[in-house]
Motif scaffolding. Structure first.
Motif, short mmCIF file in Angstrom:
data_model
loop_
_atom_site.label_atom_id
_atom_site.label_comp_id
_atom_site.label_asym_id
_atom_site.label_seq_id
_atom_site.Cartn_x
_atom_site.Cartn_y
_atom_site.Cartn_z
N ARG A 118 -18.86 -4.90 -10.77
CA ARG A 118 -18.02 -4.24 -11.78
C ARG A 118 -17.02 -3.28 -11.12
NH1 ARG A 118 -20.40 -4.25 -17.29
NH2 ARG A 118 -19.64 -2.17 -17.73
N PHE A 119 -17.49 -2.61 -10.10
CA PHE A 119 -16.58 -1.68 -9.42
C PHE A 119 -15.46 -2.44 -8.73
CE2 PHE A 119 -15.24 1.48 -6.28
CZ PHE A 119 -15.08 2.57 -7.12
N ASP A 120 -15.81 -3.58 -8.11
CA ASP A 120 -14.77 -4.42 -7.47
C ASP A 120 -13.76 -4.89 -8.51
OD1 ASP A 120 -15.67 -4.16 -4.96
OD2 ASP A 120 -16.73 -6.08 -4.87
N TYR A 121 -14.26 -5.24 -9.68
CA TYR A 121 -13.35 -5.69 -10.75
C TYR A 121 -12.43 -4.54 -11.16
CZ TYR A 121 -11.49 -7.78 -14.96
OH TYR A 121 -10.62 -8.26 -15.89
N PHE A 122 -12.98 -3.34 -11.28
CA PHE A 122 -12.19 -2.16 -11.62
C PHE A 122 -11.07 -1.96 -10.58
CE2 PHE A 122 -11.59 2.40 -10.69
CZ PHE A 122 -10.99 2.79 -11.88
N LEU A 123 -11.44 -2.03 -9.30
CA LEU A 123 -10.44 -1.80 -8.24
C LEU A 123 -9.38 -2.91 -8.21
CD1 LEU A 123 -12.62 -0.53 -5.25
CD2 LEU A 123 -11.13 0.80 -6.74
N GLU A 124 -9.85 -4.12 -8.43
CA GLU A 124 -8.93 -5.27 -8.45
C GLU A 124 -7.88 -5.08 -9.56
OE1 GLU A 124 -9.95 -9.47 -10.16
OE2 GLU A 124 -11.29 -9.01 -8.49
N GLN A 125 -8.34 -4.62 -10.71
CA GLN A 125 -7.42 -4.41 -11.83
C GLN A 125 -6.49 -3.21 -11.58
OE1 GLN A 125 -6.97 -6.43 -14.56
NE2 GLN A 125 -8.27 -7.76 -13.32
N LEU A 126 -7.05 -2.17 -11.01
CA LEU A 126 -6.25 -0.98 -10.72
C LEU A 126 -5.14 -1.32 -9.71
CD1 LEU A 126 -6.08 2.03 -11.36
CD2 LEU A 126 -7.64 2.48 -9.47
N ASN A 161 1.27 -0.29 -8.06
CA ASN A 161 2.67 -0.24 -7.58
C ASN A 161 3.68 -0.10 -8.72
OD1 ASN A 161 1.58 -0.64 -5.12
ND2 ASN A 161 2.22 -2.77 -4.91
N THR A 162 3.17 -0.13 -9.94
CA THR A 162 4.06 -0.09 -11.11
C THR A 162 4.44 1.34 -11.47
OG1 THR A 162 2.73 -1.93 -11.87
CG2 THR A 162 4.23 -0.98 -13.48
N ILE A 207 -6.23 -5.36 -17.01
CA ILE A 207 -5.84 -3.95 -17.16
C ILE A 207 -4.60 -3.82 -18.06
CG2 ILE A 207 -4.40 -3.76 -15.05
CD1 ILE A 207 -5.87 -0.92 -14.76
N GLU A 208 -3.70 -4.77 -17.97
CA GLU A 208 -2.48 -4.73 -18.81
C GLU A 208 -2.85 -4.67 -20.29
OE1 GLU A 208 0.43 -4.30 -17.78
OE2 GLU A 208 0.61 -5.08 -15.73
N ASP A 209 -4.00 -5.30 -20.65
CA ASP A 209 -4.41 -5.34 -22.07
C ASP A 209 -4.89 -3.98 -22.56
OD1 ASP A 209 -3.91 -8.03 -22.06
OD2 ASP A 209 -5.98 -8.56 -21.55
N ILE A 210 -5.32 -3.13 -21.65
CA ILE A 210 -5.90 -1.86 -22.13
C ILE A 210 -4.92 -0.69 -21.97
CG2 ILE A 210 -8.28 -2.62 -21.68
CD1 ILE A 210 -8.25 -0.56 -19.30
N GLU A 216 0.83 -1.21 0.00
CA GLU A 216 0.00 0.00 0.00
C GLU A 216 0.87 1.26 0.00
OE1 GLU A 216 -3.36 1.37 2.97
OE2 GLU A 216 -4.03 0.50 1.12
N GLU A 217 1.94 1.24 0.78
CA GLU A 217 2.82 2.40 0.85
C GLU A 217 3.49 2.68 -0.49
OE1 GLU A 217 5.51 1.75 4.04
OE2 GLU A 217 4.02 2.11 5.57
N ASN A 218 3.70 1.62 -1.26
CA ASN A 218 4.39 1.78 -2.53
C ASN A 218 3.49 2.22 -3.67
OD1 ASN A 218 7.08 1.48 -2.23
ND2 ASN A 218 7.05 -0.74 -2.36
N GLN A 219 2.20 2.42 -3.36
CA GLN A 219 1.29 2.78 -4.44
C GLN A 219 1.66 4.13 -5.05
OE1 GLN A 219 -2.89 2.68 -3.34
NE2 GLN A 219 -2.73 0.52 -2.79
N ALA A 220 1.32 4.26 -6.33
CA ALA A 220 1.60 5.50 -7.07
C ALA A 220 0.99 6.70 -6.37
CB ALA A 220 1.01 5.38 -8.47
N HIS A 221 1.59 7.86 -6.60
CA HIS A 221 0.98 9.11 -6.13
C HIS A 221 -0.16 9.42 -7.10
CE1 HIS A 221 0.98 12.97 -4.07
NE2 HIS A 221 0.76 13.53 -5.24
N THR A 222 -1.36 9.60 -6.59
CA THR A 222 -2.52 9.79 -7.47
C THR A 222 -2.97 11.25 -7.50
OG1 THR A 222 -3.85 9.03 -5.61
CG2 THR A 222 -3.46 7.45 -7.36
N ILE A 223 -3.26 11.71 -8.71
CA ILE A 223 -3.71 13.10 -8.90
C ILE A 223 -5.00 13.07 -9.73
CG2 ILE A 223 -3.14 15.38 -9.81
CD1 ILE A 223 -0.16 14.58 -9.71
#
Ligand SMILES: Nc1ncnc2c1ncn2[C@@H]1O[C@H](COP(=O)(O)OP(=O)(O)OP(=O)(O)O)[C@@H](O)[C@H]1O
Length: 296
Positions: free
Chosen positions: A121-129, A134-135, A91-94, A21-28
């Motif tokens: 659908r929202f859970d799937y979105f979050l799971e993919q995000l 961390n990338t 998500i990698e595919d899109i 969690e700490e390594n997650q991207a900075h989000t704007i």
């Protein structure tokens, strides 16, 4: 990486490894009160400049049905966020590659309102995000204009948000309305102002002072100033050529100002002790709890 300094310092103090969690991207989250103020153009060229500075950046177009990051890039992605949700793609595919190593996800069409997804659908979105959080060093969300309940969830979950306005009174008034709505609902939100299409040297300060005075007096909130960009015909030319202006000519007035804005921003980021926020929930957890609260 932006987080390196803070991370090293914290590691020395605590001798702990950082959690995922700490390594997650900075989000704007980038938003505006009114449409057509240059929000997408700003978000895209800001992201390109950050990439040029060696940051790993993903720009995520969340303006379903109206998104235009792909048009501004002159690229025609095979898959979009809409298709990921419709066809259960990974998500990698899109994720597409734009200029200067910038990654982007196009919004696509189909869902009239992406945020009115069902829970599954929202859970799937979050799971993919979560798979890519961390990338990247930065994930920039380009939101549609206005301030729906769903926009608010994204904006308040993000580490910070930029509100874009031009110097026109109607744009300033709409920016104020959006800020007001947001601050009343989420007083802890971290908002910076970006003034676009300025024509005079102190015009951005005048706009900032005007907005800041209203925000301070009526909402007891301190708005930050991210910076400003000039009104420059090379932006219009770049839009017509479907090439980001920073890629078309990095010596144009607007490109030089953007480069300076990004350098100033990174300097501020380096000076901000990131580890202080490590106890707070990061983007995905925040979004999850905000959405769960909404469907309860
Ligand atoms: N700095 C600038 N100088 C001159 N023209 C600009 C500038 N920024 C934006 N524009 C003009 O404004 C138009 C709208 O920009 P853009 O599509 O980025 O706005 P937007 O706020 O994202 O709109 P929407 O909310 O409809 O998505 C551009 O096509 C361009 O012609």
């Amino acid at each position: 990486m932006v987080k390196d300094q803070a991370y090293e310092l914290r590691k020395q103090i605590t001798q702990e490894e950082p959690s995922a969690e700490e390594n997650q991207a900075h989000t704007i989250a980038v938003f505006s009160g009114k449409g057509g103020v240059g929000k997408s153009s700003f978000a895209l060229n800001f992201s390109i400049c950050l990439s040029k500075q060696g940051k790993k950046v993903l720009i995520f177009d969340l303006d379903i049905g109206m998104g235009n990051i792909d048009i501004l890039l002159g690229m025609y992605p095979k898959y979009t966020l809409s298709s990921m949700l419709d066809e259960r793609l990974e998500i990698e595919d899109i994720i597409e590659q734009g200029p200067s190593n910038l990654s982007y996800i196009a919004a696509g069409t189909g869902l009239s309102d992406f945020f009115h997804l069902n829970v599954e659908r929202f859970d799937y979105f979050l799971e993919q995000l979560e798979l890519v959080a961390n990338t990247y060093d930065y994930i920039i969300f380009d939101l549609g204009a206005g301030m729906s309940e769903e926009h608010m969830a994204f904006i308040s979950a993000a580490d910070e948000c930029f509100v874009v306005t031009t110097t026109e009174p109607t744009s300033i008034t709409d920016a104020y309305a959006a800020i007001k709505h947001l601050v009343i609902e989420r007083p802890n939100v971290n908002i910076s102002l970006m003034v676009n299409r300025v024509t005079g040297s102190n015009e951005s300060i005048l706009v900032y002072n005007r907005l800041q005075a209203a925000v301070r007096n009526f909402l007891s909130y301190e708005l930050k100033l991210l910076g400003s960009l000039p009104d420059d015909s090379s932006v219009i030319k770049a839009v017509k050529e479907q090439t980001p202006y920073y890629v078309m000519d990095n010596r144009s007035r607007v490109s030089k100002m953007m480069a300076k804005l990004v350098l100033d921003y990174l300097k501020t980021m380096n000076e901000t002790p990131q580890f202080e926020s490590h106890n707070e929930l990061k983007f995905i957890s925040k979004l999850k709890s905000l959405f769960n609260r909404k469907v309860d």
